[in-house]
Scaffold this motif. Structure first.
Motif, PDB file in Angstrom:
ATOM      1  N   LEU A   2       3.998   8.051  -8.398  1.00 33.79           N
ATOM      2  CA  LEU A   2       2.710   8.217  -9.063  1.00 33.79           C
ATOM      3  C   LEU A   2       2.998   8.938 -10.370  1.00 33.79           C
ATOM      4  O   LEU A   2       3.489  10.063 -10.364  1.00 33.79           O
ATOM      5  CB  LEU A   2       1.769   9.038  -8.170  1.00 33.79           C
ATOM      6  N   SER A   3       2.731   8.279 -11.496  1.00 30.79           N
ATOM      7  CA  SER A   3       3.042   8.905 -12.789  1.00 30.79           C
ATOM      8  C   SER A   3       2.143  10.123 -13.016  1.00 30.79           C
ATOM      9  O   SER A   3       1.061  10.226 -12.439  1.00 30.79           O
ATOM     10  CB  SER A   3       2.850   7.901 -13.927  1.00 30.79           C
ATOM     11  N   ALA A   4       2.588  11.020 -13.881  1.00 30.56           N
ATOM     12  CA  ALA A   4       1.828  12.232 -14.171  1.00 30.56           C
ATOM     13  C   ALA A   4       0.459  11.887 -14.758  1.00 30.56           C
ATOM     14  O   ALA A   4      -0.553  12.494 -14.386  1.00 30.56           O
ATOM     15  CB  ALA A   4       2.609  13.129 -15.128  1.00 30.56           C
ATOM     16  N   GLY A   5       0.419  10.912 -15.651  1.00 36.75           N
ATOM     17  CA  GLY A   5      -0.855  10.515 -16.246  1.00 36.75           C
ATOM     18  C   GLY A   5      -1.823   9.950 -15.216  1.00 36.75           C
ATOM     19  O   GLY A   5      -3.015  10.275 -15.230  1.00 36.75           O
ATOM     20  N   ASP A   6      -1.306   9.090 -14.315  1.00 35.88           N
ATOM     21  CA  ASP A   6      -2.148   8.531 -13.266  1.00 35.88           C
ATOM     22  C   ASP A   6      -2.617   9.628 -12.315  1.00 35.88           C
ATOM     23  O   ASP A   6      -3.776   9.640 -11.890  1.00 35.88           O
ATOM     24  CB  ASP A   6      -1.397   7.454 -12.483  1.00 35.88           C
ATOM     25  N   VAL A  35       0.867  -1.180   0.000  1.00 29.38           N
ATOM     26  CA  VAL A  35       0.000   0.000   0.000  1.00 29.38           C
ATOM     27  C   VAL A  35       0.899   1.224   0.000  1.00 29.38           C
ATOM     28  O   VAL A  35       1.867   1.295   0.758  1.00 29.38           O
ATOM     29  CB  VAL A  35      -0.916   0.053   1.248  1.00 29.38           C
ATOM     30  N   VAL A  36       0.574   2.160  -0.871  1.00 31.41           N
ATOM     31  CA  VAL A  36       1.301   3.428  -0.914  1.00 31.41           C
ATOM     32  C   VAL A  36       0.278   4.540  -0.798  1.00 31.41           C
ATOM     33  O   VAL A  36      -0.762   4.517  -1.447  1.00 31.41           O
ATOM     34  CB  VAL A  36       2.084   3.580  -2.246  1.00 31.41           C
ATOM     35  N   ILE A  37       0.578   5.512   0.055  1.00 26.58           N
ATOM     36  CA  ILE A  37      -0.296   6.672   0.218  1.00 26.58           C
ATOM     37  C   ILE A  37       0.421   7.891  -0.335  1.00 26.58           C
ATOM     38  O   ILE A  37       1.576   8.155  -0.007  1.00 26.58           O
ATOM     39  CB  ILE A  37      -0.639   6.922   1.708  1.00 26.58           C
ATOM     40  N   PHE A  38      -0.275   8.611  -1.197  1.00 25.81           N
ATOM     41  CA  PHE A  38       0.222   9.856  -1.772  1.00 25.81           C
ATOM     42  C   PHE A  38      -0.659  10.990  -1.260  1.00 25.81           C
ATOM     43  O   PHE A  38      -1.861  10.808  -1.065  1.00 25.81           O
ATOM     44  CB  PHE A  38       0.141   9.818  -3.306  1.00 25.81           C
TER      45      PHE A  38
END
Length: 167
Positions: free
Chosen positions: A109-113, A87-90
């Motif tokens: 986190l990619s720019a598109g995502d 799990v990753v939280i941004f």
């Protein structure tokens, strides 16, 4: 009679070939749509669970869900319940706050995502041969690749227009 039997056999084979050529593309498309629906199902199931956990946090004024620690606590609770790999939280700007397990290597986190998540889109991707050794430290040689479903979710509280972060 023999020529008639050969003609009927040839005609039958031609009809079977035409039927197969007609049905095959539909079968492939149906299989792809079914697979995509299965991949998207987990995001559709996980998103309300995550939002419910945030709503529970929001109901307790002592634990404001906008705090990064509270976001992480909710995500970790969900991860333990769902048996997730990681799990990753941004935060709302797309910066990583925390990742579990600690063996996870610098998730981004990619720019598109990020743009899609800002728009409220849930993202699901199935990786048939996910390279675990490129994303986790300490992976045994026999476990270098595995099928993995990646799910990215936008997180918000009661006010759906305010993005708290992403998981």
């Amino acid at each position: 009679p023999r020529r008639l039997a050969l003609a009927i056999a040839a005609l039958s084979l031609a009809l079977i070939a035409i039927l197969a050529a007609t049905v095959a593309p539909f079968s492939v498309r149906l299989r792809e749509k079914t697979r995509q629906a299965m991949v998207e199902r987990d995001a559709a199931v996980l998103h309300p669970v995550a939002l419910q956990q945030l709503a529970t946090l929001e109901a307790d004024p002592a634990r404001a869900p906008g705090r990064p620690r509270e976001l992480m606590a909710a995500a970790l609770q969900s991860a333990r319940q769902q048996g997730m790999l990681a799990v990753v939280i941004f935060d709302a700007t797309g910066e990583m706050l925390q990742a579990v397990p600690p063996s996870l290597i610098l998730p981004e986190l990619s720019a598109g995502d990020y743009l899609a998540l800002l728009g409220g889109v849930r993202i699901s991707r199935f990786h048939e041969r996910f390279p675990l050794d490129r994303h986790f430290r300490g992976i045994a040689a026999a476990e270098r690749e595995a099928p993995v479903l990646e799910v990215l979710l936008p997180l918000h509280g009661a006010d759906e227009s305010e993005t708290l972060g992403f998981a």
